[in-house]
Design an enzyme around this catalytic site. Structure first.
Site, PDB file in Angstrom:
ATOM      1  N   SER A  89      -3.738   2.298  -9.182  1.00 11.44           N
ATOM      2  CA  SER A  89      -4.533   3.530  -9.182  1.00 11.44           C
ATOM      3  C   SER A  89      -5.267   3.603 -10.501  1.00 11.44           C
ATOM      4  CB  SER A  89      -3.622   4.755  -9.032  1.00 11.44           C
ATOM      5  OG  SER A  89      -4.286   5.947  -9.398  1.00 11.44           O
ATOM      6  N   TYR A 117       3.721   9.863 -11.470  1.00 11.60           N
ATOM      7  CA  TYR A 117       2.829   9.058 -10.646  1.00 11.60           C
ATOM      8  C   TYR A 117       2.126   7.991 -11.477  1.00 11.60           C
ATOM      9  CZ  TYR A 117      -1.076   7.777  -7.616  1.00 11.60           C
ATOM     10  OH  TYR A 117      -1.983   7.065  -6.870  1.00 11.60           O
ATOM     11  N   ASN A 160       0.804  -1.222   0.000  1.00  6.84           N
ATOM     12  CA  ASN A 160       0.000   0.000   0.000  1.00  6.84           C
ATOM     13  C   ASN A 160       0.835   1.269   0.000  1.00  6.84           C
ATOM     14  OD1 ASN A 160      -2.488   1.736   0.734  1.00  6.84           O
ATOM     15  ND2 ASN A 160      -1.075   2.085   2.447  1.00  6.84           N
ATOM     16  N   LYS A 189       2.182   3.709 -11.227  1.00  8.63           N
ATOM     17  CA  LYS A 189       1.011   2.854 -11.000  1.00  8.63           C
ATOM     18  C   LYS A 189       0.788   1.902 -12.172  1.00  8.63           C
ATOM     19  CE  LYS A 189       0.193   4.267  -6.900  1.00  8.63           C
ATOM     20  NZ  LYS A 189       0.417   3.337  -5.770  1.00  8.63           N
TER      21      LYS A 189
END
Length: 248
Positions: A143, A156, A90, A160
């Site tokens: 995500s 980012y 996580n 992901k």
């Protein structure tokens, strides 16, 4: 008997937000917990709350991008509880920056926390599972950014997308050994990482089909399903937890 009774789960980034919600949800279902985060004070608060469900915890301040720290965490967890059966990767960070202005330092840091940590934790635990014949399960936090693009979020979204791809590869390679791996793709979730909450709530109320922001519990419930035997014939999948956002 809880749905995770007799199991031990390792959860990274467990001190707040989604990680905290997953830890408490797993504890309520009977799992002992190995928890890590850089924020030890908040992590201990989560551990104390989890133990109120009658389970045991082990919590350590850990840099998830450092192999030796992960090895120590897994060793301590196995020594305390016998074996780790579930991994939830996580831990993650986020920042906004135009693509042409993203620095090497920013890129290297987000790759280390969001991608390298998933590689390290999964590899170290899988080695233990193979050694002991454990049919474990991995749940990774991807995500919605793994599937769609956002302005000022290239680094980012790249991380992901990498997490989703790594999850599929682990599922394919280790499925014959009884090891499962799946990922979740949350949309906008109401956590301390979320900037401009009022603007996001206004946007969600007008755009998301379910007309609200996601809550950490929404993601934790899916994590529980993927970690439990109820998902025993599911591997290599990425499940969107987005209130219907991807329908657009």
């Amino acid at each position: 008997m809880g749905r995770l009774a007799g199991k031990t789960a390792l959860i990274t980034g467990a001190a707040r937000g989604i990680g905290r919600a997953i830890a408490l949800r797993f504890a309520a279902e009977g799992a002992n917990l190995v928890l890590c985060d850089l924020n030890l004070k908040s992590l201990r608060e989560v551990a104390a709350a989890a133990e109120s469900s009658g389970i045991k915890t082990l919590s350590r301040r850990t840099d998830v991008a450092e192999r030796h720290q992960i090895q120590e965490l897994v060793h301590n967890g196995a020594a305390e509880f016998g074996m780790i059966h579930i991994v939830v990767n996580n831990a993650g960070i986020f920042f906004n920056a135009p693509f042409e202005q993203t620095t090497d330092e920013q890129y290297d840091h987000i790759m280390a926390v969001n991608v390298k940590s998933v590689f390290l934790v999964s590899q170290i635990v899988i080695r233990e599972w193979l050694r002991h014949g454990i049919k474990g399960t991995i749940v990774n936090l991807a995500s919605i950014g793994a599937a769609v693009a956002f302005v000022d979020s290239a680094a980012y979204c790249t991380t992901k997308g990498a997490v989703a791809a790594m999850t599929r590869c682990i599922a394919l390679e280790y499925g014959p050994r009884g090891i499962r791996a799946n990922s979740m793709a949350p949309g906008i979730v109401d956590t301390p990482m979320l900037p401009s909450q009022e603007d996001n709530e206004r946007w969600a109320n007008s755009t998301i089909p379910l007309r609200r922001l996601g809550q950490p519990k929404d993601v934790a419930d899916v994590a529980l399903f993927l970690a439990s035997d109820e998902s025993r014939y599911i591997t290599g999948e990425m499940i969107f937890v987005d209130g219907g956002w991807m329908l657009h």
